[in-house]
Write an enzyme that holds these catalytic residues in place. Sequence first.
Site, PDB file in Angstrom:
ATOM      1  N   ASP A   1     -66.062 -58.155  12.002  1.00  0.00           N
ATOM      2  CA  ASP A   1     -66.805 -57.535  10.909  1.00  0.00           C
ATOM      3  C   ASP A   1     -67.968 -56.874  11.630  1.00  0.00           C
ATOM      4  OD1 ASP A   1     -68.842 -57.067   8.969  1.00  0.00           O
ATOM      5  OD2 ASP A   1     -67.665 -58.273   7.586  1.00  0.00           O
ATOM      6  N   HIS A   2     -67.859 -55.559  11.834  1.00  0.00           N
ATOM      7  CA  HIS A   2     -68.815 -54.961  12.780  1.00  0.00           C
ATOM      8  C   HIS A   2     -70.254 -55.033  12.273  1.00  0.00           C
ATOM      9  CE1 HIS A   2     -68.343 -51.324  10.331  1.00  0.00           C
ATOM     10  NE2 HIS A   2     -69.457 -50.881  10.881  1.00  0.00           N
TER      11      HIS A   2
ATOM     12  N   ARG B   1     -47.404 -45.792  20.005  1.00  0.00           N
ATOM     13  CA  ARG B   1     -46.119 -45.101  19.874  1.00  0.00           C
ATOM     14  C   ARG B   1     -46.131 -43.751  20.586  1.00  0.00           C
ATOM     15  NH1 ARG B   1     -44.956 -44.771  13.732  1.00  0.00           N
ATOM     16  NH2 ARG B   1     -47.145 -44.312  14.000  1.00  0.00           N
TER      17      ARG B   1
ATOM     18  N   HIS C   1     -68.406 -56.698   4.662  1.00  0.00           N
ATOM     19  CA  HIS C   1     -69.742 -56.453   5.227  1.00  0.00           C
ATOM     20  C   HIS C   1     -70.875 -56.968   4.315  1.00  0.00           C
ATOM     21  CE1 HIS C   1     -67.434 -54.138   7.923  1.00  0.00           C
ATOM     22  NE2 HIS C   1     -67.444 -52.999   7.273  1.00  0.00           N
TER      23      HIS C   1
ATOM     24  N   LYS D   1     -70.165 -44.128  -1.013  1.00  0.00           N
ATOM     25  CA  LYS D   1     -70.039 -42.974  -0.119  1.00  0.00           C
ATOM     26  C   LYS D   1     -70.668 -41.779  -0.815  1.00  0.00           C
ATOM     27  CE  LYS D   1     -66.213 -44.519   2.602  1.00  0.00           C
ATOM     28  NZ  LYS D   1     -66.842 -44.918   3.863  1.00  0.00           N
TER      29      LYS D   1
ATOM     30  N   GLU E   1     -73.774 -44.592   2.348  1.00  0.00           N
ATOM     31  CA  GLU E   1     -73.301 -43.643   3.368  1.00  0.00           C
ATOM     32  C   GLU E   1     -73.408 -42.241   2.802  1.00  0.00           C
ATOM     33  OE1 GLU E   1     -69.742 -44.923   5.832  1.00  0.00           O
ATOM     34  OE2 GLU E   1     -69.429 -45.933   3.928  1.00  0.00           O
TER      35      GLU E   1
ATOM     36  N   ASP F   1     -63.239 -52.287   0.861  1.00  0.00           N
ATOM     37  CA  ASP F   1     -63.582 -51.684   2.151  1.00  0.00           C
ATOM     38  C   ASP F   1     -64.938 -52.170   2.686  1.00  0.00           C
ATOM     39  OD1 ASP F   1     -63.100 -49.720   4.256  1.00  0.00           O
ATOM     40  OD2 ASP F   1     -64.759 -48.581   3.370  1.00  0.00           O
TER      41      ASP F   1
HETATM   42  C1  BG6 Z   1     -66.080 -49.619   7.802  1.00  0.00           C
HETATM   43  C2  BG6 Z   1     -65.497 -48.995   6.564  1.00  0.00           C
HETATM   44  O1  BG6 Z   1     -65.767 -50.980   7.871  1.00  0.00           O
HETATM   45  O2  BG6 Z   1     -67.493 -49.468   7.771  1.00  0.00           O
HETATM   46  C3  BG6 Z   1     -65.874 -47.544   6.469  1.00  0.00           C
HETATM   47  O3  BG6 Z   1     -64.079 -49.104   6.615  1.00  0.00           O
HETATM   48  C4  BG6 Z   1     -67.371 -47.358   6.552  1.00  0.00           C
HETATM   49  O4  BG6 Z   1     -65.398 -46.950   5.265  1.00  0.00           O
HETATM   50  C5  BG6 Z   1     -67.924 -48.118   7.764  1.00  0.00           C
HETATM   51  O5  BG6 Z   1     -67.636 -45.979   6.689  1.00  0.00           O
HETATM   52  C6  BG6 Z   1     -69.436 -48.113   7.715  1.00  0.00           C
HETATM   53  O6  BG6 Z   1     -69.921 -48.629   8.918  1.00  0.00           O
HETATM   54  P1  BG6 Z   1     -71.365 -48.231   9.444  1.00  0.00           P
HETATM   55  O7  BG6 Z   1     -71.530 -49.066  10.665  1.00  0.00           O
HETATM   56  O8  BG6 Z   1     -71.311 -46.760   9.715  1.00  0.00           O
HETATM   57  O9  BG6 Z   1     -72.315 -48.559   8.356  1.00  0.00           O
END
Ligand code: BG6
Length: 510
Positions: A185-186, A49, A248, A348, A224, A243
């Site tokens: 899903d990284h 946008r 994950h 967190k 984290e 989240d």
């Molecule tokens: C994301 C979450 O999918 O993964 C975040 O939305 C989180 O809240 C993050 O901080 C953590 O990813 P990584 O790769 O830093 O462990």
Amino acid sequence: MKLENPKNLIVVIFGASGDLASRKLLPAIYSLRIQNMLPDKYAIIGTGRSMLSNAEFRNKMKESILSFSEIQNHEQSHLEDFIQCLTYHTMDVSSPASYEKLKGIMVETGKKVGADGNYIFYMATPPFMFESISVNLAKAGLADQSAGFRRFIIEKPFGYDLESSRTLNTNLHEVISEDQIFRIDHYLGKETVQNLLVMRFANGIFEPLWNRNYIHRVEITSAESIGVGSRGGYYDSAGALRDMLQNHLLQLTGMTAMEPPASMEPESIRNEIHKVLQSLQPIRETDVPKQVIRGQYTGSVIRGECINGYRFEKGVAQDSRTETFVAVKFFINNWRWGGVPFYIRTGKRMPAQVTEIVIYFKRTPHALFPRENENMTANQLIIRIQPDEGILLKFDMKEPGSGFNLKNVNMDFHYKDLTDIRIPSAYERLLFDVMQGDSTLFSRDDTIETAWKFIEPVQRAWVNNPSIKVYGYPAGTWGPERSGNIIDGCGLTWRYPCRNLIEDGTYCEL
Ligand code: BG6
């Protein structure tokens, strides 16, 4: 195995002026470029946008790449060439008419750079837009694969609960097929997660032990040290369960517990992950207080610095009961894992940024050598997903000297010792896989739904029963003290990879 470069293509990023594009996507695509892993001919079109000219967009992305790229020795000319492949198009994604215009731009760009009609659409937008963007792209004829591939990448959350994820899948399937959808899903893109497959299935020594006969329990932690930062608005409506855990951590569970796949074909691997999630023993709503502990960080002082409690973060309601920590105990009802407890937790503002899988092996059947805590197992296999990726085996040895004093020692493998080659970022790996059309490391529709189904009773219990406690834990600690109680066995605790950052703090009930 040498992979071929992907076919010529155009990548369209929706939400290109946002955080994800600047911090992760463009730096990842640039890394691929530096490693000559992009096609010969390609173009990247950012949309959003914000009113940006091409030059402004290029400058913004150049700065992002310089700040966030993991490859530091940029050759100025490479970066300049790469930046020239970017263009920006301001558009209102809710207006169907704007997709006709986008289509025109894509065709024109394709002709200019000589890229064939292969398109990748990346939705780096808020999730409620995935569906309408896909429908509009399809209406404009941009999902039709007769002239080249059309792949759609979407980011989590894939729905908010079972019902919304089903609706999202059904609506997407009306306009695009499942094999066109790549759900990121990284965690699956992390090198050590993939290495789990190799560790388990390329070695003869682990698999015979990888079952209920030898394993006492499995623990997965994803901690984290950061708080919610600028994402308070989103996070307050999500919480740690949605989240991190639903996606994950359950994917990590799938990779840890799966049966050997028949082959390395994507569906073969994804079927096995799905089977694990289908075998999760449902948690009864009434058992939620016993099996699931939720917590929220409160303010504390870490190394002299005052850390805000979650309720004081920007975008967070002052009376929020959203969990920033969750720990769950569950079982997998199948022949391999029957009776073995799995414990997973994420939070967190914990003392460290660390993700690891710990396999606790059973004790020896007879204790020949006295140990301080008879319940403790000597043998643990720790798969460190991040940081300092590697694998650690703990076992007992004799301390030199008279008597039989035991010492728990480490056999330690660090990925960084294997090679000087940089470990690619998860986004780099996953984007390359989409370009190749390899869906192995992406979440499938049925798996997502099965994962939601598993956590649904927890969501329901928390909504229906407000008396289920939210425990406060001081920022910089390993979560609510109460989370230790879900571990079965006298004297057994979670593994603490490092100490609390604060000596004392108030663990309270919120
Ligand atoms: C994301 C979450 O999918 O993964 C975040 O939305 C989180 O809240 C993050 O901080 C953590 O990813 P990584 O790769 O830093 O462990």
